[in-house]
Design a protein around this motif. Sequence first.
Motif, PDB file in Angstrom:
ATOM      1  N   SER A 234       1.688 -15.323  57.364  1.00 53.76           N
ATOM      2  CA  SER A 234       2.988 -14.947  56.839  1.00 53.76           C
ATOM      3  C   SER A 234       2.828 -14.545  55.376  1.00 53.76           C
ATOM      4  CB  SER A 234       3.967 -16.119  56.976  1.00 53.76           C
ATOM      5  OG  SER A 234       5.227 -15.771  56.463  1.00 53.76           O
ATOM      6  N   LEU A 235       3.318 -13.356  55.013  1.00 55.78           N
ATOM      7  CA  LEU A 235       3.127 -12.840  53.669  1.00 55.78           C
ATOM      8  C   LEU A 235       4.022 -13.565  52.673  1.00 55.78           C
ATOM      9  CD1 LEU A 235       2.961  -9.001  54.422  1.00 55.78           C
ATOM     10  CD2 LEU A 235       1.152 -10.721  54.538  1.00 55.78           C
ATOM     11  N   ASP A 236       3.488 -13.794  51.480  1.00 54.93           N
ATOM     12  CA  ASP A 236       4.228 -14.501  50.432  1.00 54.93           C
ATOM     13  C   ASP A 236       4.175 -13.683  49.144  1.00 54.93           C
ATOM     14  OD1 ASP A 236       4.541 -16.561  48.108  1.00 54.93           O
ATOM     15  OD2 ASP A 236       5.266 -17.599  49.893  1.00 54.93           O
ATOM     16  N   VAL A 237       5.317 -13.540  48.483  1.00 57.11           N
ATOM     17  CA  VAL A 237       5.407 -12.678  47.317  1.00 57.11           C
ATOM     18  C   VAL A 237       4.574 -13.173  46.148  1.00 57.11           C
ATOM     19  CG1 VAL A 237       7.466 -13.824  46.399  1.00 57.11           C
ATOM     20  CG2 VAL A 237       7.036 -11.421  45.838  1.00 57.11           C
ATOM     21  N   ASN A 238       4.315 -14.470  46.079  1.00 52.72           N
ATOM     22  CA  ASN A 238       3.632 -15.045  44.925  1.00 52.72           C
ATOM     23  C   ASN A 238       2.186 -15.438  45.180  1.00 52.72           C
ATOM     24  OD1 ASN A 238       5.942 -14.919  43.194  1.00 52.72           O
ATOM     25  ND2 ASN A 238       6.776 -16.682  44.296  1.00 52.72           N
ATOM     26  N   MET A 273      16.934  -6.903  52.294  1.00 52.53           N
ATOM     27  CA  MET A 273      18.354  -6.817  51.965  1.00 52.53           C
ATOM     28  C   MET A 273      18.654  -7.426  50.601  1.00 52.53           C
ATOM     29  SD  MET A 273      19.888  -7.633  55.763  1.00 52.53           S
ATOM     30  CE  MET A 273      21.590  -7.341  55.273  1.00 52.53           C
ATOM     31  N   ASP A 274      17.619  -7.867  49.891  1.00 52.25           N
ATOM     32  CA  ASP A 274      17.750  -8.282  48.495  1.00 52.25           C
ATOM     33  C   ASP A 274      17.649  -7.088  47.556  1.00 52.25           C
ATOM     34  OD1 ASP A 274      15.109  -7.692  48.914  1.00 52.25           O
ATOM     35  OD2 ASP A 274      14.312  -9.584  48.160  1.00 52.25           O
ATOM     36  N   GLY A 275      17.543  -5.865  48.121  1.00 47.76           N
ATOM     37  CA  GLY A 275      17.448  -4.659  47.306  1.00 47.76           C
ATOM     38  C   GLY A 275      16.062  -4.420  46.748  1.00 47.76           C
ATOM     39  N   LYS A 276      15.048  -5.095  47.284  1.00 47.63           N
ATOM     40  CA  LYS A 276      13.684  -4.947  46.797  1.00 47.63           C
ATOM     41  C   LYS A 276      12.818  -4.252  47.848  1.00 47.63           C
ATOM     42  CE  LYS A 276      14.475  -7.394  43.048  1.00 47.63           C
ATOM     43  NZ  LYS A 276      13.995  -8.785  42.976  1.00 47.63           N
ATOM     44  N   MET A 277      11.811  -3.526  47.355  1.00 44.97           N
ATOM     45  CA  MET A 277      10.770  -2.971  48.210  1.00 44.97           C
ATOM     46  C   MET A 277       9.432  -3.478  47.691  1.00 44.97           C
ATOM     47  SD  MET A 277      12.085   0.963  48.723  1.00 44.97           S
ATOM     48  CE  MET A 277      10.475   1.459  49.281  1.00 44.97           C
ATOM     49  N   ARG A 278       8.541  -3.827  48.607  1.00 47.05           N
ATOM     50  CA  ARG A 278       7.237  -4.345  48.203  1.00 47.05           C
ATOM     51  C   ARG A 278       6.138  -3.678  49.011  1.00 47.05           C
ATOM     52  NH1 ARG A 278      10.299  -9.399  47.458  1.00 47.05           N
ATOM     53  NH2 ARG A 278      10.327  -9.728  45.208  1.00 47.05           N
ATOM     54  N   VAL A 279       4.965  -3.564  48.381  1.00 46.49           N
ATOM     55  CA  VAL A 279       3.783  -3.001  49.024  1.00 46.49           C
ATOM     56  C   VAL A 279       2.750  -4.104  49.148  1.00 46.49           C
ATOM     57  CG1 VAL A 279       1.995  -1.227  48.922  1.00 46.49           C
ATOM     58  CG2 VAL A 279       4.270  -0.747  47.983  1.00 46.49           C
ATOM     59  N   TRP A 280       2.229  -4.289  50.365  1.00 41.09           N
ATOM     60  CA  TRP A 280       1.288  -5.366  50.659  1.00 41.09           C
ATOM     61  C   TRP A 280      -0.069  -4.784  51.040  1.00 41.09           C
ATOM     62  CZ3 TRP A 280       3.645 -10.121  50.025  1.00 41.09           C
ATOM     63  CH2 TRP A 280       5.052 -10.115  50.054  1.00 41.09           C
ATOM     64  N   ASN A 281      -1.114  -5.424  50.554  1.00 43.32           N
ATOM     65  CA  ASN A 281      -2.471  -5.065  50.939  1.00 43.32           C
ATOM     66  C   ASN A 281      -2.757  -5.686  52.297  1.00 43.32           C
ATOM     67  OD1 ASN A 281      -5.297  -4.957  51.296  1.00 43.32           O
ATOM     68  ND2 ASN A 281      -5.613  -4.849  49.087  1.00 43.32           N
ATOM     69  N   ALA A 282      -2.920  -4.849  53.315  1.00 36.48           N
ATOM     70  CA  ALA A 282      -3.150  -5.378  54.660  1.00 36.48           C
ATOM     71  C   ALA A 282      -4.512  -6.030  54.787  1.00 36.48           C
ATOM     72  CB  ALA A 282      -3.001  -4.267  55.699  1.00 36.48           C
ATOM     73  N   GLY A 283      -5.421  -5.739  53.854  1.00 36.87           N
ATOM     74  CA  GLY A 283      -6.747  -6.333  53.924  1.00 36.87           C
ATOM     75  C   GLY A 283      -6.763  -7.815  53.645  1.00 36.87           C
ATOM     76  N   THR A 288       0.862  -6.327  46.207  1.00 38.37           N
ATOM     77  CA  THR A 288       0.158  -5.474  45.251  1.00 38.37           C
ATOM     78  C   THR A 288       0.911  -5.342  43.933  1.00 38.37           C
ATOM     79  OG1 THR A 288       1.213  -3.466  46.101  1.00 38.37           O
ATOM     80  CG2 THR A 288      -0.871  -4.142  47.127  1.00 38.37           C
ATOM     81  N   ASN A 289       2.117  -5.937  43.859  1.00 35.81           N
ATOM     82  CA  ASN A 289       2.910  -5.949  42.621  1.00 35.81           C
ATOM     83  C   ASN A 289       3.318  -4.554  42.156  1.00 35.81           C
ATOM     84  OD1 ASN A 289       2.923  -8.829  42.211  1.00 35.81           O
ATOM     85  ND2 ASN A 289       0.783  -8.665  41.578  1.00 35.81           N
ATOM     86  N   VAL A 290       3.504  -3.640  43.095  1.00 36.13           N
ATOM     87  CA  VAL A 290       4.095  -2.345  42.769  1.00 36.13           C
ATOM     88  C   VAL A 290       5.575  -2.565  42.471  1.00 36.13           C
ATOM     89  CG1 VAL A 290       4.649  -0.042  43.626  1.00 36.13           C
ATOM     90  CG2 VAL A 290       2.443  -1.074  44.176  1.00 36.13           C
ATOM     91  N   ILE A 291       6.037  -2.088  41.324  1.00 41.75           N
ATOM     92  CA  ILE A 291       7.419  -2.307  40.906  1.00 41.75           C
ATOM     93  C   ILE A 291       8.229  -1.035  41.114  1.00 41.75           C
ATOM     94  CG2 ILE A 291       8.945  -2.998  39.028  1.00 41.75           C
ATOM     95  CD1 ILE A 291       7.047  -5.188  39.960  1.00 41.75           C
ATOM     96  N   PHE A 292       9.230  -1.122  41.981  1.00 44.97           N
ATOM     97  CA  PHE A 292      10.144  -0.005  42.198  1.00 44.97           C
ATOM     98  C   PHE A 292      11.392  -0.195  41.324  1.00 44.97           C
ATOM     99  CE2 PHE A 292       7.625  -0.372  46.050  1.00 44.97           C
ATOM    100  CZ  PHE A 292       7.314   0.949  46.348  1.00 44.97           C
ATOM    101  N   PRO A 293      11.984   0.892  40.855  1.00 42.87           N
ATOM    102  CA  PRO A 293      13.193   0.758  40.033  1.00 42.87           C
ATOM    103  C   PRO A 293      14.324   0.104  40.814  1.00 42.87           C
ATOM    104  CG  PRO A 293      12.772   3.060  40.602  1.00 42.87           C
ATOM    105  CD  PRO A 293      11.578   2.289  41.036  1.00 42.87           C
ATOM    106  N   PRO A 294      15.231  -0.621  40.120  1.00 38.03           N
ATOM    107  CA  PRO A 294      16.307  -1.361  40.801  1.00 38.03           C
ATOM    108  C   PRO A 294      17.457  -0.465  41.244  1.00 38.03           C
ATOM    109  CG  PRO A 294      16.489  -1.636  38.442  1.00 38.03           C
ATOM    110  CD  PRO A 294      15.240  -0.823  38.663  1.00 38.03           C
ATOM    111  N   VAL A 295      17.153   0.483  42.129  1.00 37.90           N
ATOM    112  CA  VAL A 295      18.172   1.428  42.589  1.00 37.90           C
ATOM    113  C   VAL A 295      18.378   1.364  44.094  1.00 37.90           C
ATOM    114  CG1 VAL A 295      17.792   3.024  40.666  1.00 37.90           C
ATOM    115  CG2 VAL A 295      16.426   3.248  42.752  1.00 37.90           C
TER     116      VAL A 295
END
Length: 427
Positions: A234-238, A273-283, A288-295
């Motif tokens: 299970s992926l974890d943001v931290n 649905m928190d308005g966030k998008m994240r990019v995960w390294n499948a390896g 990957t801590n890619v930051i998208f603008p809060p739009v």
Amino acid sequence: MNISPLIFHRSLGLQTPHDQSEDFSRVFTSYLYHYVDYDSSTRFTLSKGIRGHHRGVNCIGADETDGRWMVTGGADGSVLVWDLEQGYHEDNIKASTTVLHKDKPDHGISSIRFNPHNSSLFSITSYSSTLSLFSLTPSSPICLQTYPFDSHLYTHSTSPASISTALIAVAGSSPHIRLIDPRISSTSQTLFGHVTSVLSVSWSPIYSSILASGGRDGSVRVWDIRYGANCLGSLDVNTMPRVANRAAGKAHDGGVNGLVWTSDGRRIVSAGMDGKMRVWNAGDGRNTNVIFPPVVKNKFQSEFPIVITESDDAVGGEMVWIGNEEELLAFDLENGKMLKRVGIPKSEARDGIGRITSLVRRQGNGELYTSHALRDGKKLLGRREGVAGWKAKWLWKEDDVEVEQTEKQKKLQNIFEKATKGPVRFS
């Protein structure tokens, strides 16, 4: 306890080198996406005798092999088939046929997928708790099989890497994911692990046994169906991915209703649905801590409109496209930078075109298509449907003024003219 990134990497089978070879079609298509605009000149209308989507369009699907067929599903359960090549140059694309009334669900369509290996086969899920498989015919699509479920269905995904069976993962209000083998008339496997509704599922494009899923509780789980019903992690943001259990990692603070893999199977993009998008390294399963603008506007539980378009070093990296209410946004997958923001023209909004409900790309053409809800209960006039096209403006709108070409455009034009032996003008 965290799962070892080495084990996670090995389980996903990502130890093979990525083939960096690119053909001309990929390069040229990648270029087109950087100049996408709303195509107001092309209209989607109904042929005589075909009943349309009277309550708006919930979702859209496009074939992934020929780039010719498109299917739309309405909030009233109606299903229309569009031939994108017929009448294309007359700027009026008409619905080719429709699913017969006896075969359509009683409630709204929630997702549509084409078989990635056969453009004549597609499947739909509905809020009527059914998955139906169809075959395209010159008249009306033939319903091959209908699978009843005990919960409302939100989405499904057909494995592009599973050539022999093309397994279908189905998700909905139940916490369980059902796997359907089209060769049999029942569920072939059930995946247990989520504790709430499952809002999104997406198969790896490279490995037929790997599946990602997003839950209403904000979790993203990765499965290897070779190991039975157990979740791989299970992926974890931290932190690194955690061993699958009921207190597993948190990917988002809201439901995850959007999941898509990059074409090389090495990254996963999630939308919450928190308005966030994240990019995960499948390896290794790390954020990957890619930051998208809060739009990002993502407040509906239905499948979030998101696609990834081709990459090429000559014209830029991969682009993540999302349907953001009444506009399309494009971001650089590498750094999250917004690359493009195109809204629905005001004239279209006045006619009744509302928020974007689904988004697909047309294979090999550099074009995007969207389905739309109707604005404020309005009804579109002229037998028109809530479907729109987005493509490079210079492909559909002549410009009387010659625009000076950049060096990059000149190089691409030379390549294209040699390949097609015909002149092309970039503007």
